[in-house]
Design a protein around this motif. Structure first.
Motif, short mmCIF file in Angstrom:
data_model
loop_
_atom_site.label_atom_id
_atom_site.label_comp_id
_atom_site.label_asym_id
_atom_site.label_seq_id
_atom_site.Cartn_x
_atom_site.Cartn_y
_atom_site.Cartn_z
N HIS A 107 37.17 59.90 26.07
CA HIS A 107 35.92 59.13 26.19
C HIS A 107 36.01 58.00 27.20
O HIS A 107 35.09 57.20 27.32
CB HIS A 107 35.52 58.57 24.82
CG HIS A 107 35.25 59.64 23.81
ND1 HIS A 107 36.14 59.99 22.84
CD2 HIS A 107 34.19 60.48 23.68
CE1 HIS A 107 35.66 60.97 22.12
NE2 HIS A 107 34.47 61.30 22.61
N GLY A 108 37.11 57.89 27.90
CA GLY A 108 37.26 56.84 28.89
C GLY A 108 37.95 55.62 28.29
O GLY A 108 38.02 55.47 27.08
N ASN A 109 38.43 54.79 29.16
CA ASN A 109 39.21 53.64 28.69
C ASN A 109 38.48 52.32 28.96
O ASN A 109 39.10 51.30 29.18
CB ASN A 109 40.61 53.65 29.31
CG ASN A 109 40.57 53.68 30.82
OD1 ASN A 109 39.51 53.76 31.43
ND2 ASN A 109 41.73 53.59 31.43
N HIS A 110 37.14 52.36 28.92
CA HIS A 110 36.33 51.18 29.20
C HIS A 110 36.68 50.02 28.25
O HIS A 110 36.90 48.89 28.69
CB HIS A 110 34.84 51.55 29.06
CG HIS A 110 33.90 50.51 29.53
ND1 HIS A 110 33.66 50.26 30.86
CD2 HIS A 110 33.14 49.63 28.84
CE1 HIS A 110 32.80 49.29 30.98
NE2 HIS A 110 32.46 48.88 29.77
N LYS A 111 36.73 50.30 26.95
CA LYS A 111 37.03 49.26 25.96
C LYS A 111 38.46 48.73 26.17
O LYS A 111 38.71 47.53 26.08
CB LYS A 111 36.86 49.79 24.55
CG LYS A 111 37.02 48.74 23.49
CD LYS A 111 36.67 49.24 22.11
CE LYS A 111 36.79 48.10 21.11
NZ LYS A 111 36.41 48.49 19.77
#
Length: 133
Positions: free
Chosen positions: A77-81
């Motif tokens: 899901h991506g590493n945005h957080k």
């Protein structure tokens, strides 16, 4: 195409750390290798986690902070957080370092003052010894 896997000695050699350190991070549940009998098989995610731990240690993060960042890693899901949390921790660490630098500078001034007083007192003592001899 098979995902990359690594033995403990592969990771140790590639990242220039000891196998004991890798086992320690595993004990801290920061790595989760597969087991094939007694052999540990590390994934690309484990390698990324190790790199993050080593980078975190270099910039003064605690193991708990490193673990928190690792747990936020989500390749699907991506590493945005994770990145936002990392940026926040970087800002906190920078503020701590700036305060430590100010504290060091203040301590240096206090040392300079103490040294000047000692030198003046020694000079006064030396002058009195010359007069009384």
């Amino acid at each position: 195409m098979a995902a990359s896997t690594y033995s403990i000695s592969d990771l140790a050699r590639e990242l220039d750390i000891t196998t004991r350190a890798i086992r320690f991070y595993e004990e801290q549940q920061m790595l989760s290798p597969e087991r094939r009998g007694q052999e540990r098989i590390y994934s690309a995610k484990d390698k990324v986690a190790l790199k993050l731990i080593l980078r975190g240690k270099r910039i003064g993060f605690s193991l708990a902070e490193c673990k928190e960042l690792i747990e936020l890693y989500d390749p699907v899901h991506g590493n945005h957080k994770q990145l936002h949390t990392f940026m926040s921790k970087i800002a906190e660490r920078r503020a701590q370092l700036e305060q430590q630098l100010l504290d060091i500078q203040q301590m240096q001034l206090e040392l300079d003052t103490a040294e000047e007083r000692c030198l003046a007192a020694l000079a006064e003592t030396d002058k009195k010894q010359v007069i009384t001899s």
